[in-house]
Design a protein around this motif. Sequence first.
Motif, PDB file in Angstrom:
ATOM      1  N   GLY A 255      41.496  -7.752 -36.265  1.00 50.58           N
ATOM      2  CA  GLY A 255      40.423  -6.866 -36.720  1.00 50.58           C
ATOM      3  C   GLY A 255      40.903  -5.800 -37.689  1.00 50.58           C
TER       4      GLY A 255
ATOM      5  N   ALA B 105      37.701 -14.451 -38.527  1.00 47.38           N
ATOM      6  CA  ALA B 105      36.946 -13.329 -39.085  1.00 47.38           C
ATOM      7  C   ALA B 105      36.300 -12.492 -37.995  1.00 47.38           C
ATOM      8  CB  ALA B 105      35.881 -13.854 -40.049  1.00 47.38           C
ATOM      9  N   GLU B 106      35.991 -13.104 -36.846  1.00 46.93           N
ATOM     10  CA  GLU B 106      35.386 -12.409 -35.719  1.00 46.93           C
ATOM     11  C   GLU B 106      36.326 -12.478 -34.520  1.00 46.93           C
ATOM     12  OE1 GLU B 106      32.652 -10.815 -36.030  1.00 46.93           O
ATOM     13  OE2 GLU B 106      31.983 -11.593 -37.977  1.00 46.93           O
ATOM     14  N   ARG B 107      36.174 -11.513 -33.625  1.00 45.68           N
ATOM     15  CA  ARG B 107      37.026 -11.456 -32.441  1.00 45.68           C
ATOM     16  C   ARG B 107      36.968 -12.760 -31.646  1.00 45.68           C
ATOM     17  NH1 ARG B 107      37.177 -10.408 -27.037  1.00 45.68           N
ATOM     18  NH2 ARG B 107      38.786  -8.953 -26.285  1.00 45.68           N
ATOM     19  N   GLN B 108      35.774 -13.290 -31.499  1.00 40.56           N
ATOM     20  CA  GLN B 108      35.598 -14.502 -30.695  1.00 40.56           C
ATOM     21  C   GLN B 108      36.404 -15.669 -31.256  1.00 40.56           C
ATOM     22  OE1 GLN B 108      31.565 -15.249 -29.319  1.00 40.56           O
ATOM     23  NE2 GLN B 108      31.859 -17.429 -29.679  1.00 40.56           N
ATOM     24  N   SER B 109      36.411 -15.811 -32.562  1.00 36.37           N
ATOM     25  CA  SER B 109      37.171 -16.910 -33.162  1.00 36.37           C
ATOM     26  C   SER B 109      38.678 -16.676 -33.018  1.00 36.37           C
ATOM     27  CB  SER B 109      36.794 -17.100 -34.634  1.00 36.37           C
ATOM     28  OG  SER B 109      36.960 -15.900 -35.367  1.00 36.37           O
ATOM     29  N   SER B 110      39.095 -15.410 -33.008  1.00 35.68           N
ATOM     30  CA  SER B 110      40.508 -15.110 -32.793  1.00 35.68           C
ATOM     31  C   SER B 110      40.927 -15.465 -31.368  1.00 35.68           C
ATOM     32  CB  SER B 110      40.784 -13.624 -33.055  1.00 35.68           C
ATOM     33  OG  SER B 110      40.671 -13.323 -34.428  1.00 35.68           O
TER      34      SER B 110
ATOM     35  N   ASP C  32      26.505 -17.502 -29.836  1.00 34.28           N
ATOM     36  CA  ASP C  32      26.432 -16.211 -30.512  1.00 34.28           C
ATOM     37  C   ASP C  32      27.768 -15.490 -30.386  1.00 34.28           C
ATOM     38  OD1 ASP C  32      23.664 -16.599 -31.013  1.00 34.28           O
ATOM     39  OD2 ASP C  32      23.229 -15.958 -28.953  1.00 34.28           O
ATOM     40  N   ALA C  33      28.183 -14.826 -31.460  1.00 34.10           N
ATOM     41  CA  ALA C  33      29.436 -14.081 -31.435  1.00 34.10           C
ATOM     42  C   ALA C  33      29.287 -12.843 -30.562  1.00 34.10           C
ATOM     43  CB  ALA C  33      29.840 -13.685 -32.852  1.00 34.10           C
TER      44      ALA C  33
ATOM     45  N   THR D 267      31.558  -9.548 -28.520  1.00 36.39           N
ATOM     46  CA  THR D 267      32.807  -8.796 -28.572  1.00 36.39           C
ATOM     47  C   THR D 267      33.449  -8.681 -27.199  1.00 36.39           C
ATOM     48  OG1 THR D 267      31.605  -6.715 -28.267  1.00 36.39           O
ATOM     49  CG2 THR D 267      32.023  -7.433 -30.540  1.00 36.39           C
TER      50      THR D 267
END
Length: 231
Positions: free
Chosen positions: A19, A86-91, A186-187, A189
């Motif tokens: 992030g 790009a998003e926390r979930q994908s990380s 849905d993404a 956090t």
Amino acid sequence: MTAQLNPRGDVAVLVPAAGSGVRLGPGRPKALRLLAGEPLLVHAVRRLAEAPSVHSIVVAAPVAEVTAVGELLAPVAPVTVVPGGAERQSSVAAALAAVPAGPAIVLVHDAARALAPPALVESVAAAVRAGHDAVIPVLPVVDTIKEVDGDEMVLGTVDRAALRVVQTPQGFRREVLTAAHAAAADALTDDAGLVEKQGVPVHCVPGSEQALKVTRPFDLALAEHLLATGR
């Protein structure tokens, strides 16, 4: 090959650290901002590595920083570093895919909670080990909470007795977290939110005041004070 800390450990810890941390102001990615001369990520990984149950740590770093992060963490602990998203979930999903066979418990921890003590890691892991599918560390809400409308007019006072402030690391049985990410539409956090959507009960354990989240410059100053006072 994934780096290992304790071959007998049953816990893998995922650290999404890709992030930008815009609320801390301009500069490097948040996990690489300095706290008392060392990146937040270094402080976080050092404490994770001190937890006896931790078998492996997987860090999802900014794509352009993967090599640098690996070199940064090499003197701290054996850590596997993968490119984040790009998003926390994908990380988190990228880090989860890199966990080796073996650990039955997976914890997800924010690098921004750099001072979370090893005892908190063990407490969360122990609750999963005891039979809970999902576990989160929490603190009671101490402030008065008001519900307001779009015009900032108070609609009412919320009963804080049933409210909790959620921290990390959050812990899961490995198959529960894997299934939740596979089904995610849905993404979010919060990884506990993903498993909640799958109908999985989430158990709470006491959190730690040391596990504050460094989000704003004031938080960074507070964390530096805690370090200076030996907390």
